[in-house]
Design an enzyme around this catalytic site. Structure first.
Site, short mmCIF file in Angstrom:
data_model
loop_
_atom_site.label_atom_id
_atom_site.label_comp_id
_atom_site.label_asym_id
_atom_site.label_seq_id
_atom_site.Cartn_x
_atom_site.Cartn_y
_atom_site.Cartn_z
N ASP A 38 14.56 32.89 -16.67
CA ASP A 38 13.96 33.89 -16.00
C ASP A 38 12.37 33.28 -15.67
O ASP A 38 11.93 32.34 -16.27
CB ASP A 38 13.79 35.04 -16.85
CG ASP A 38 12.83 36.13 -16.37
OD1 ASP A 38 12.68 36.56 -15.23
OD2 ASP A 38 12.05 36.37 -17.38
N ASP A 40 8.88 35.44 -14.78
CA ASP A 40 7.79 36.13 -15.34
C ASP A 40 8.03 36.46 -16.64
O ASP A 40 9.01 37.22 -17.11
CB ASP A 40 7.92 37.55 -14.53
CG ASP A 40 7.22 37.21 -13.14
OD1 ASP A 40 6.08 36.70 -12.83
OD2 ASP A 40 8.12 37.40 -12.18
N SER A 153 14.86 34.67 -10.77
CA SER A 153 13.66 35.64 -10.92
C SER A 153 13.63 36.69 -9.86
O SER A 153 13.91 36.42 -8.72
CB SER A 153 12.36 34.74 -10.34
OG SER A 153 11.37 35.70 -10.56
N ALA A 154 13.31 37.80 -10.47
CA ALA A 154 13.18 39.16 -9.78
C ALA A 154 11.81 39.29 -9.20
O ALA A 154 11.52 40.17 -8.72
CB ALA A 154 13.55 40.24 -10.48
N LYS A 202 20.54 40.77 -12.11
CA LYS A 202 20.55 39.19 -12.03
C LYS A 202 21.88 38.64 -12.69
O LYS A 202 21.93 38.26 -13.88
CB LYS A 202 19.44 38.84 -13.08
CG LYS A 202 17.91 38.85 -12.61
CD LYS A 202 16.90 38.58 -13.61
CE LYS A 202 15.77 38.04 -13.06
NZ LYS A 202 15.16 37.48 -14.20
P1 TMP Z 1 11.29 38.13 -13.38
O1 TMP Z 1 12.56 38.60 -13.43
O2 TMP Z 1 10.93 37.04 -13.11
O3 TMP Z 1 10.73 38.65 -14.99
O4 TMP Z 1 10.50 39.28 -12.47
C1 TMP Z 1 10.51 40.74 -12.70
C2 TMP Z 1 9.17 41.27 -13.25
O5 TMP Z 1 8.46 41.74 -12.41
C3 TMP Z 1 9.75 42.58 -14.04
O6 TMP Z 1 9.48 42.63 -15.36
C4 TMP Z 1 8.78 43.78 -13.36
C5 TMP Z 1 7.81 43.03 -12.60
N1 TMP Z 1 7.35 43.72 -11.43
C6 TMP Z 1 5.84 43.92 -11.41
O7 TMP Z 1 5.09 43.60 -12.25
N2 TMP Z 1 5.76 44.76 -10.19
C7 TMP Z 1 6.17 44.93 -9.24
O8 TMP Z 1 5.89 45.58 -8.06
C8 TMP Z 1 7.58 44.88 -9.56
C9 TMP Z 1 8.65 45.21 -8.39
C10 TMP Z 1 8.13 44.14 -10.38
MG MG Z 2 10.95 38.26 -16.92
#
Ligand code: TMP
Ligand code: MG
Length: 286
Positions: A38, A40, A153-154, A202
């Site tokens: 992942d 973030d 990554s989301a 995911k």
């Molecule tokens: P990740 O999959 O790389 O961890 O990213 C997803 C993270 O992004 C999740 O923990 C929520 C965060 N997020 C925000 O901080 N702001 C937003 O507007 C959105 C849609 C997600």
């Molecule tokens: Mg994350």
């Protein structure tokens, strides 16, 4: 074997099983290994000196290119949906439609802000984002030994790619699947490209057609790195998994979430802003 596993931040429910997996990863060697991670709050830091670090979305939200009204609306969404994202009392299935709502609303708001492609590098440079301590060793070692690193990554792909580019670690063995921005001919953000990736889809459903894991079918040893319960399915598309070690960063609501994380992740790292344990395991394996 791995002295870093003695750190106070490390929790393991089944130590013998984990040692067995780590021994197998070493026996199989680097040619069988791939890392699926992942981004973030896993490769990037959750906090620093008591302050939260931004996600790839937050980097945009907090930047000078977003209007005050847009900032407020994005913050309201975060305050409403983030507690749902990490609520240990709701199942991923219950969270799924709510996460689609959050991402869809956030991407719509961002798409109204006339964000310029040419501003992305500066936005990242001016942000408070930090990669976890030890990121250099992690990326360098994986590159040196030709171990594929798949970042699933989301977050926002354009932003996270820029972060690792500015950190000088965007090597040829790194592949990213994420939400990418779609710019018009003048380089102005129009919308986000599909399929939408959020915290709880995911898995293979958003990887259809990428063929990434098929090409790596000989890479049957996996180290999976995540920080959310949604990250646990990131390796589901790998055709033949022989050994998988799941390492979870437990960043927030540690007490409430500990039980679930210990059941789901082989190794849980509580409030650990470093990649020490991952690097220690790699040092032993490679
Ligand atoms: P990740 O999959 O790389 O961890 O990213 C997803 C993270 O992004 C999740 O923990 C929520 C965060 N997020 C925000 O901080 N702001 C937003 O507007 C959105 C849609 C997600
Ligand atoms: Mg994350």
């Amino acid at each position: 074997m791995v002295p870093e596993l003695q750190k106070a931040t490390v929790r393991i429910q089944q130590p013998e099983r984990v040692m067995g997996i780590i021994r197998s990863l070493r026996e199989q060697g680097m040619n069988k290994l791939q890392v699926i991670s992942d981004f973030d709050m896993t490769l990037s830091r959750f906090g620093c000196n008591g302050r939260r670090c931004p996600t790839s979305h937050n980097i945009l939200d907090n930047s000078r290119v977003i209007s005050e009204d847009g900032k407020k609306k994005l913050k309201d969404l975060l305050h409403y949906y983030y507690p749902i994202e990490i609520d240990p009392n709701r199942t991923p299935a219950e969270k799924c439609p709510l996460m689609v709502e959050w991402w869809t609303k956030a991407h719509e708001l961002l798409s109204q802000q006339k964000i310029q492609k040419g501003d992305i590098a500066q936005i990242v440079r001016e942000s408070d984002v930090m990669l976890r301590d030890g990121f250099n060793e992690l990326f360098d070692q994986l590159h040196k030994y030709n171990v594929p690193l798949f970042i699933f990554s989301a977050g926002v792909g354009d932003i996270l790619e820029e972060i690792i580019r500015q950190a000088n670690v965007f090597y040829s063995n790194v592949n990213v699947v994420s939400n990418y921005m779609d710019f018009d001919d003048n380089g102005v953000l129009m919308c986000f490209k599909g399929p939408l990736i959020h915290t709880y889809n995911k898995n293979n459903s958003v990887l259809q057609g990428t063929e990434y894991f098929q090409q790596l079918s000989a890479r049957t040893s996996i180290i999976l790195l995540g920080d959310s319960m949604g990250d646990l399915t990131m390796a589901d598309g790998v055709p033949s998994v022989e050994n998988i070690l799941k390492i979870g960063f437990l960043n927030d609501k540690v007490e409430e979430q500990r039980g679930k994380y210990l059941d789901a992740y082989d190794i849980v790292l509580e409030s650990d802003e470093t990649l020490d344990v991952v690097n220690g395991i790699l040092r032993y394996i490679l």
